[in-house]
Design an enzyme around this catalytic site. Sequence first.
Site, mmCIF file in Angstrom:
data_model
loop_
_atom_site.group_PDB
_atom_site.id
_atom_site.type_symbol
_atom_site.label_atom_id
_atom_site.label_comp_id
_atom_site.label_asym_id
_atom_site.label_seq_id
_atom_site.Cartn_x
_atom_site.Cartn_y
_atom_site.Cartn_z
ATOM 1 N N HIS A 130 -4.947 -3.365 6.217
ATOM 2 C CA HIS A 130 -4.727 -3.624 4.786
ATOM 3 C C HIS A 130 -6.072 -4.008 4.177
ATOM 4 O O HIS A 130 -6.379 -5.172 3.949
ATOM 5 C CB HIS A 130 -3.699 -4.741 4.588
ATOM 6 C CG HIS A 130 -3.523 -5.136 3.143
ATOM 7 N ND1 HIS A 130 -3.060 -4.268 2.194
ATOM 8 C CD2 HIS A 130 -3.780 -6.295 2.507
ATOM 9 C CE1 HIS A 130 -3.027 -4.887 1.019
ATOM 10 N NE2 HIS A 130 -3.461 -6.110 1.185
ATOM 11 N N ASP A 133 0.828 -1.204 0.000
ATOM 12 C CA ASP A 133 0.000 0.000 0.000
ATOM 13 C C ASP A 133 0.863 1.255 0.000
ATOM 14 O O ASP A 133 0.575 2.231 -0.694
ATOM 15 C CB ASP A 133 -0.937 -0.008 1.209
ATOM 16 C CG ASP A 133 -1.750 -1.288 1.286
ATOM 17 O OD1 ASP A 133 -2.485 -1.568 0.337
ATOM 18 O OD2 ASP A 133 -1.619 -2.013 2.285
#
Length: 332
Positions: free
Chosen positions: A187, A159
């Site tokens: 996440h 990410d």
Amino acid sequence: MSEPVKVLVTGAAGQIAYSLLYSIAKGDVFGEKQPISLVLLDIEPMMAVLDGVVMELQDCALPLLADVIPTSEEAIAFKDIDVALLVGAQPRREGMERKDLLKANVKIFKSQGAALDAHAKKTVKVVVVGNPANTNALVISRFAPSIPKENFSCLTRLDQNRAQAQVANKLGISNENVQRTIIWGNHSSTQFPDLAHAVVHVNGKLMPAQEAIKDDNWVKNDFIKTVQTRGGAVIKARKLSSAMSAAKAICDHVRDWWFGTGERWVSMGIISKGDYGISEGLMYSFPVQIATDRVVKVVPGLTISDFAREKMDVTQAELVEERDCAFSFLEA
């Protein structure tokens, strides 16, 4: 030559592992002089495929690859390992609710936690990649009580890399000129990609990323949404989930944990100690720095705006809900 570092990769017949194993065995993660012993774990029905992966690793003729151990048995897989890269997990299938996914993965990571506790070195570094990564990491840490909580992490580096790339593309600069992008929380699509502390090199000058971008709407809307939903966009485009970029992020995560970050900040899911008002015991992504002794420390003293606080609390709430749901299955 030093003794081999023993590295376990689970889900080793899968596509992420296929992109990951070569980089590990080649020396991209632990250094160009460090021999590697690879342990490859997958379920019994995948062993024929795994044999093919072993053949390919052998055929690469890599000088650092000391040996490869394929297995479907956890007691063999976790024996005396230095690093555990837990890529394998029950995938979410069509019609499956999130609680069904949690229930399936609780069984997997409970079992692996017990095996880790019984067989791995107590200094083992654990990285959970299989989703839901934060909660899976929390579960496995619970069932490996003899291993310090600081030794468990989950992957949010993918990410961070996505966020960094979005800023670089926006400004037309190289990725190395974007620093201190942060991923807070889970996440998942509630994660908070934060540019409030990011800096960029533009035309030889270091400046705040938001000052260089000059587009508050993009920062607070398009940027955040793009990073949050990037995994889904990849699946829609290639009909498969992220593999190459996930493998690269795993390498980044482990290499920085192994050698340290220096002055750089990286994002990493770790067990919260209460920093920034996040509940103790949650597996939450923070900006961290890692010393050469592999001790991970949350970057202190950052100013948190009301906008950021709201986003950070939303992803925390999702993690609390996931944790409670997962633990309810453990107690059932």
